[in-house]
Write an enzyme that holds these catalytic residues in place. Sequence first.
Site, PDB file in Angstrom:
ATOM      1  N   GLY A 243       1.076  -1.724  -0.096  1.00  0.00           N
ATOM      2  CA  GLY A 243      -0.178   0.599  -0.029  1.00  0.00           C
ATOM      3  C   GLY A 243       0.884   1.140   0.012  1.00  0.00           C
ATOM      4  O   GLY A 243      -0.042   2.624  -0.152  1.00  0.00           O
ATOM      5  N   ARG A 323      -4.601   3.313 -15.554  1.00  0.00           N
ATOM      6  CA  ARG A 323      -5.329   4.456 -14.867  1.00  0.00           C
ATOM      7  C   ARG A 323      -5.422   5.765 -14.500  1.00  0.00           C
ATOM      8  O   ARG A 323      -6.344   5.789 -13.876  1.00  0.00           O
ATOM      9  CB  ARG A 323      -3.055   4.484 -13.960  1.00  0.00           C
ATOM     10  CG  ARG A 323      -3.122   2.912 -13.665  1.00  0.00           C
ATOM     11  CD  ARG A 323      -1.851   3.408 -12.405  1.00  0.00           C
ATOM     12  NE  ARG A 323      -2.433   3.557 -11.201  1.00  0.00           N
ATOM     13  CZ  ARG A 323      -1.630   4.334 -10.711  1.00  0.00           C
ATOM     14  NH1 ARG A 323      -1.676   5.480 -11.330  1.00  0.00           N
ATOM     15  NH2 ARG A 323      -2.951   4.856  -9.419  1.00  0.00           N
ATOM     16  N   CYS A 354     -11.847   4.544 -28.702  1.00  0.00           N
ATOM     17  CA  CYS A 354     -13.090   4.847 -29.079  1.00  0.00           C
ATOM     18  C   CYS A 354     -14.286   4.842 -28.249  1.00  0.00           C
ATOM     19  O   CYS A 354     -15.053   4.784 -27.880  1.00  0.00           O
ATOM     20  CB  CYS A 354     -14.227   4.407 -29.868  1.00  0.00           C
ATOM     21  SG  CYS A 354     -15.456   4.888 -30.390  1.00  0.00           S
TER      22      CYS A 354
HETATM   23  N1  LLP Z   1      -1.813  -7.074  -1.252  1.00  0.00           N
HETATM   24  C1  LLP Z   1      -2.819  -7.269  -1.800  1.00  0.00           C
HETATM   25  C2  LLP Z   1      -3.445  -8.764  -0.443  1.00  0.00           C
HETATM   26  C3  LLP Z   1      -3.017  -6.664  -2.661  1.00  0.00           C
HETATM   27  O1  LLP Z   1      -4.330  -6.440  -2.767  1.00  0.00           O
HETATM   28  C4  LLP Z   1      -2.938  -5.680  -2.822  1.00  0.00           C
HETATM   29  C5  LLP Z   1      -3.314  -4.495  -4.275  1.00  0.00           C
HETATM   30  C6  LLP Z   1      -1.530  -5.488  -2.637  1.00  0.00           C
HETATM   31  C7  LLP Z   1      -0.766  -5.873  -1.469  1.00  0.00           C
HETATM   32  C8  LLP Z   1       0.075  -4.194  -3.326  1.00  0.00           C
HETATM   33  O2  LLP Z   1      -0.376  -3.188  -2.759  1.00  0.00           O
HETATM   34  P1  LLP Z   1       0.566  -1.610  -3.213  1.00  0.00           P
HETATM   35  O3  LLP Z   1       1.487  -2.108  -2.585  1.00  0.00           O
HETATM   36  O4  LLP Z   1       0.930  -2.008  -4.822  1.00  0.00           O
HETATM   37  O5  LLP Z   1      -0.438  -0.906  -3.239  1.00  0.00           O
HETATM   38  N2  LLP Z   1      -4.441  -0.523  -9.753  1.00  0.00           N
HETATM   39  C9  LLP Z   1      -4.782  -0.157  -8.581  1.00  0.00           C
HETATM   40  C10 LLP Z   1      -3.913  -0.979  -7.492  1.00  0.00           C
HETATM   41  C11 LLP Z   1      -5.177  -1.411  -7.179  1.00  0.00           C
HETATM   42  C12 LLP Z   1      -4.945  -3.043  -5.608  1.00  0.00           C
HETATM   43  C13 LLP Z   1      -4.845  -4.307  -5.527  1.00  0.00           C
HETATM   44  N3  LLP Z   1      -4.310  -5.201  -4.768  1.00  0.00           N
HETATM   45  C14 LLP Z   1      -3.582   0.983  -9.294  1.00  0.00           C
HETATM   46  O6  LLP Z   1      -3.839   0.964 -10.723  1.00  0.00           O
HETATM   47  O7  LLP Z   1      -3.566   2.255  -8.554  1.00  0.00           O
END
Ligand code: LLP
Length: 430
Positions: A243, A323, A354
């Site tokens: 996150g 995004r 489109c």
């Molecule tokens: N762990 C779990 C259980 C998750 O669902 C996620 C991301 C992460 C770790 C990794 O999170 P990060 O460190 O990357 O924030 N498509 C969206 C982000 C979706 C995140 C989904 N889960 C975007 O482009 O901002």
Amino acid sequence: MKLPPHLSVQGGHLAIGPHDLVALANEYGTPLYVTDEQRICDNYARYQKALATLYPKSKVLYAAKANGNIALLRALGKLGAGADVFSPGELELALSAGMKPADLLFNGSSKSPGDLALAVANGITVSVDSLDELHQLNAVAKAGGKKARISFRVNPALRIPTHPKIATGVASSKFGIAHEQILAAYKEALACSNVVPVGVHCHIGSQILEIEPFVKATEVMVKVAKDLTAIGVTLEFIDLGGGLGIPYHHDTDPAPTPEDYARAVVPVFIEGINAAGINPALWVEPGRYLVADSSVLLTRVNSVKFAHKNFVNVDAGFNLLIRPTMYNSYHEVIVANKAASAATATYSIAGPICETGDILAADRLLPAIEAGDIIAVLDAGAYGFAMASQYNCRPRCAEVLVKGKEKALMRNRETTNDITRTMVTPPWQQ
Ligand code: LLP
């Protein structure tokens, strides 16, 4: 604009490491993702060190969903990273990349019986998301004569400062088990014949630029850990999820570092586990932080149009980077072949899809743009190619990996044949 150390301007062109990005666009064609392997390794090493310095039993599990190219999993696996996998595909990729089953956590709120069987057969710890899933997993493990290692995903129901579509630790999210119900869930797991609870997991959301929510989540998690210890659960790990956000606006966004994260979270973690009298491993699951700034998306200008706005029509759109369209996200853009030129006009960078929403970047002050120019969209390494589609029957683009002086394809460009390959003619049309 501030650039990360692997990007620079050389001879008026944007470069990644020693590689001229305009030359790469010409050599491999556009659209093109270009990723710097060393940058990912450095990001990982920094994250791992920040935590392990304060708590040696720390482990980084790369969230493979951010960028699932097996070349990246291989590079991270070599450094000792594990992975958060969210589908059978990600699980298989992580294993093929050489990651150890013990270093993987199979997450997800909707796993099929087949998914559960795959995890059990490979000895992968499953982060269970509901009691229904718990009982299905127990049955699958029993049928296979195995014991499934599990954690539950806790929903700490906090306020998470990020885009609502990617806030997961909020009460209304589909993910996890309400923290008030978590003790009952573990008691039920302890009563299952073929399930062994070994950990506890949470992930509160993505692109979070404040540290406070992570601290709050850690407080909830160590409190849960203490309660679990009291009912006889032996916790091998506490997984605090991913996150940590990155400064997409290079010059103005806050840029919390893994050290900031570790300095705030680890003392709360240590105090909590000491109070519980346990010493589990600390797991984290960053995706974006490890890979986002490692990649640029290169796209060539097809035409420029001066209408009610100045539109730059390029060959990549939300088919390759969704995004901006999906979350209103901001990505810095640079005219790669005019990287040292003064900005003179305001442009919106529009893709070939489109849909009116197919805008990669709106109202940016840039040097005068003409057909043939190469636009670099920065910080495209996380949830970029990973979320690409074939919408409008556009084949997905190639990906190049660079490391030091080396460069090579890590994914071939698709062709229309790759799209039609899986189409079948119904008999009555033959
Ligand atoms: N762990 C779990 C259980 C998750 O669902 C996620 C991301 C992460 C770790 C990794 O999170 P990060 O460190 O990357 O924030 N498509 C969206 C982000 C979706 C995140 C989904 N889960 C975007 O482009 O901002």
